[in-house]
Design a protein around this motif. Structure first.
Motif, PDB file in Angstrom:
ATOM      1  N   ASP A  43       0.817  -1.214   0.000  1.00  0.00           N
ATOM      2  CA  ASP A  43       0.000   0.000   0.000  1.00  0.00           C
ATOM      3  C   ASP A  43       0.854   1.269   0.000  1.00  0.00           C
ATOM      4  O   ASP A  43       0.626   2.194   0.781  1.00  0.00           O
ATOM      5  CB  ASP A  43      -0.940  -0.011   1.202  1.00  0.00           C
ATOM      6  N   SER A  80       2.347   4.745  -1.343  1.00  0.00           N
ATOM      7  CA  SER A  80       2.079   5.959  -2.114  1.00  0.00           C
ATOM      8  C   SER A  80       3.261   6.908  -1.917  1.00  0.00           C
ATOM      9  O   SER A  80       3.963   6.840  -0.909  1.00  0.00           O
ATOM     10  CB  SER A  80       0.782   6.637  -1.651  1.00  0.00           C
ATOM     11  N   HIS A  81       3.456   7.772  -2.919  1.00  0.00           N
ATOM     12  CA  HIS A  81       4.559   8.733  -2.786  1.00  0.00           C
ATOM     13  C   HIS A  81       4.221  10.035  -3.496  1.00  0.00           C
ATOM     14  O   HIS A  81       3.711  10.043  -4.624  1.00  0.00           O
ATOM     15  CB  HIS A  81       5.851   8.171  -3.363  1.00  0.00           C
ATOM     16  N   VAL A  82       4.520  11.134  -2.807  1.00  0.00           N
ATOM     17  CA  VAL A  82       4.313  12.468  -3.341  1.00  0.00           C
ATOM     18  C   VAL A  82       5.650  13.187  -3.396  1.00  0.00           C
ATOM     19  O   VAL A  82       6.363  13.276  -2.389  1.00  0.00           O
ATOM     20  CB  VAL A  82       3.327  13.277  -2.467  1.00  0.00           C
ATOM     21  N   GLN A  87       1.716  13.654  -7.167  1.00  0.00           N
ATOM     22  CA  GLN A  87       1.463  12.277  -6.722  1.00  0.00           C
ATOM     23  C   GLN A  87       2.064  11.327  -7.753  1.00  0.00           C
ATOM     24  O   GLN A  87       1.550  11.171  -8.858  1.00  0.00           O
ATOM     25  CB  GLN A  87      -0.035  12.023  -6.586  1.00  0.00           C
ATOM     26  N   ILE A 140       2.982   7.803  -7.256  1.00  0.00           N
ATOM     27  CA  ILE A 140       2.348   6.485  -7.195  1.00  0.00           C
ATOM     28  C   ILE A 140       1.341   6.474  -6.054  1.00  0.00           C
ATOM     29  O   ILE A 140       1.433   7.282  -5.124  1.00  0.00           O
ATOM     30  CB  ILE A 140       3.371   5.350  -6.993  1.00  0.00           C
ATOM     31  N   GLU A 141       0.377   5.560  -6.134  1.00  0.00           N
ATOM     32  CA  GLU A 141      -0.583   5.443  -5.033  1.00  0.00           C
ATOM     33  C   GLU A 141      -1.042   3.993  -4.891  1.00  0.00           C
ATOM     34  O   GLU A 141      -1.291   3.295  -5.866  1.00  0.00           O
ATOM     35  CB  GLU A 141      -1.773   6.369  -5.232  1.00  0.00           C
ATOM     36  N   HIS A 142      -1.087   3.544  -3.637  1.00  0.00           N
ATOM     37  CA  HIS A 142      -1.615   2.220  -3.274  1.00  0.00           C
ATOM     38  C   HIS A 142      -0.971   1.091  -4.086  1.00  0.00           C
ATOM     39  O   HIS A 142      -1.663   0.231  -4.634  1.00  0.00           O
ATOM     40  CB  HIS A 142      -3.133   2.194  -3.435  1.00  0.00           C
ATOM     41  N   THR A 174       5.918   8.095   0.971  1.00  0.00           N
ATOM     42  CA  THR A 174       5.092   8.985   1.775  1.00  0.00           C
ATOM     43  C   THR A 174       4.160   8.185   2.673  1.00  0.00           C
ATOM     44  O   THR A 174       3.870   8.572   3.804  1.00  0.00           O
ATOM     45  CB  THR A 174       4.276   9.905   0.849  1.00  0.00           C
ATOM     46  N   ARG A 198       0.382   8.030 -14.318  1.00  0.00           N
ATOM     47  CA  ARG A 198       0.494   8.731 -13.038  1.00  0.00           C
ATOM     48  C   ARG A 198      -0.848   9.249 -12.544  1.00  0.00           C
ATOM     49  O   ARG A 198      -1.602   9.819 -13.330  1.00  0.00           O
ATOM     50  CB  ARG A 198       1.481   9.899 -13.180  1.00  0.00           C
ATOM     51  N   PRO A 199      -1.141   9.075 -11.259  1.00  0.00           N
ATOM     52  CA  PRO A 199      -0.309   8.378 -10.271  1.00  0.00           C
ATOM     53  C   PRO A 199      -0.327   6.873 -10.494  1.00  0.00           C
ATOM     54  O   PRO A 199      -1.397   6.271 -10.650  1.00  0.00           O
ATOM     55  CB  PRO A 199      -0.945   8.754  -8.928  1.00  0.00           C
ATOM     56  N   SER A 208      -0.150   2.850 -10.377  1.00  0.00           N
ATOM     57  CA  SER A 208      -0.559   1.728  -9.539  1.00  0.00           C
ATOM     58  C   SER A 208      -0.424   0.464 -10.393  1.00  0.00           C
ATOM     59  O   SER A 208      -0.295   0.545 -11.612  1.00  0.00           O
ATOM     60  CB  SER A 208      -1.997   1.905  -9.042  1.00  0.00           C
TER      61      SER A 208
END
Length: 292
Positions: A44, A46-48, A58, A60-62, A97, A248-249, A251
């Motif tokens: 899980d 995520s990175h900002v 943002q 990547i996410e999840h 993040t 982007r973001p 996944s």
């Protein structure tokens, strides 16, 4: 003074030397490997990123994924989707993040001795000859001169550069430089090898030949490999699994198992119907992301 990738390699090796285990290098010419280590677990994440102007992006996410010890996994996806960000988290040079990244059950918070990283650029040190480039990581880790030399000479032979021990990077072709970069990555006997577009700068024939050489070396050593590439054929030819990322973001959009037996003859495999069907399947997963 070194620049760009050269400086990155030196800094990674210094930080690994400060944070890793005692200097021990297995006999890389033996073809034996410890398959009990090298598992990657991402949960899980995520990175900002924050730009110099203060804008939050943002990346990547999840993202969640597992790579089993000794497995070869590739990540493909559109430019800017966060593929290299994921790899840099495993390398311990980017902290997520949110979420967790573990290697062998240990959080990835700093560069480690058991991780080798090969860049799109060979990032060789220009003032060191081929043998001394391979010895660099071992030298930082305090390995004795005789053992460093033994490992370097063995690897030069393995990658087809026997007789070029004293050659400097500027005296080698791009294909030879990339083979030397492969040897330098293997010299530290990593449990995990991270490859960021390692063959992208090569012409088509040299790229396929080097892919084939690397695939056969990996088959003997059974290291855990995470490859980031834009080349779908490369991902399919080398991997046990291909992970497709969204735009982007980023996944994980799809996971595709690669059924081909090993060892593989990549030059011939690419022209089989089964290979072409898989390439089409991966492309279908990607094409909507490219349109977006």
């Amino acid at each position: 003074m070194p620049e760009g990738g050269d400086q990155t390699v030196i800094e990674l090796e210094r930080r690994r030397a400060e944070t890793g285990r005692e200097a021990t290098v297995e006999d890389t010419s033996s073809g034996q490997a410890d398959n009990s280590v090298g598992g990657i677990r991402i949960r899980d994440v995520s990175h900002v990123f924050v730009t110099p102007t203060g804008k939050a992006v943002q990346a990547i996410e999840h993202v969640s994924l597992d790579v089993k010890p000794g497995e070869f996994v590739s990540i493909v996806g559109p430019s800017g989707c966060g593929k290299t960000t994921v790899m840099n988290m495993v390398a311990g040079v980017v902290k997520p993040t949110a979420g967790t990244v573990h290697l062998n059950g240990v959080p990835c918070t700093a560069p480690r001795r058991d991780v080798g990283y090969m860049f799109a650029r060979d990032a060789l040190i220009p003032w060191r000859n081929a043998k001394k480039n391979i010895e660099f990581g071992l030298e930082i880790r305090g390995l004795g001169r005789a053992r460093r030399s033994e490992v370097a000479l063995g690897l030069l032979k393995r990658v087809g550069l026997e007789g070029f021990e004293a050659a400097y990077p500027k005296e080698l072709s791009q294909g030879m430089r990339q083979r030397l970069a492969v040897a330098r990555t293997l010299a530290i006997d990593p449990n995990v090898i991270l490859l960021d577009e390692p063959f992208a700068a090569l012409d088509a024939e040299t790229r396929v030949n080097l892919q084939n050489e690397f695939s056969h070396m990996w088959h003997r050593l059974k290291k855990t490999v995470l490859l980031v590439t834009h080349d779908l054929q490369e991902a399919i030819a080398l991997s046990d699994r291909v992970l497709v990322m969204s735009g982007r973001p980023g996944s994980i959009k799809a996971e595709i198992e690669i059924p081909f037996a090993r060892p593989r003859n990549i030059a011939d495999l690419r022209f089989t119907d089964d290979f072409q069907h898989l390439a089409e399947r991966v492309w279908r997963k990607l094409k909507d992301e490219f349109k977006a």
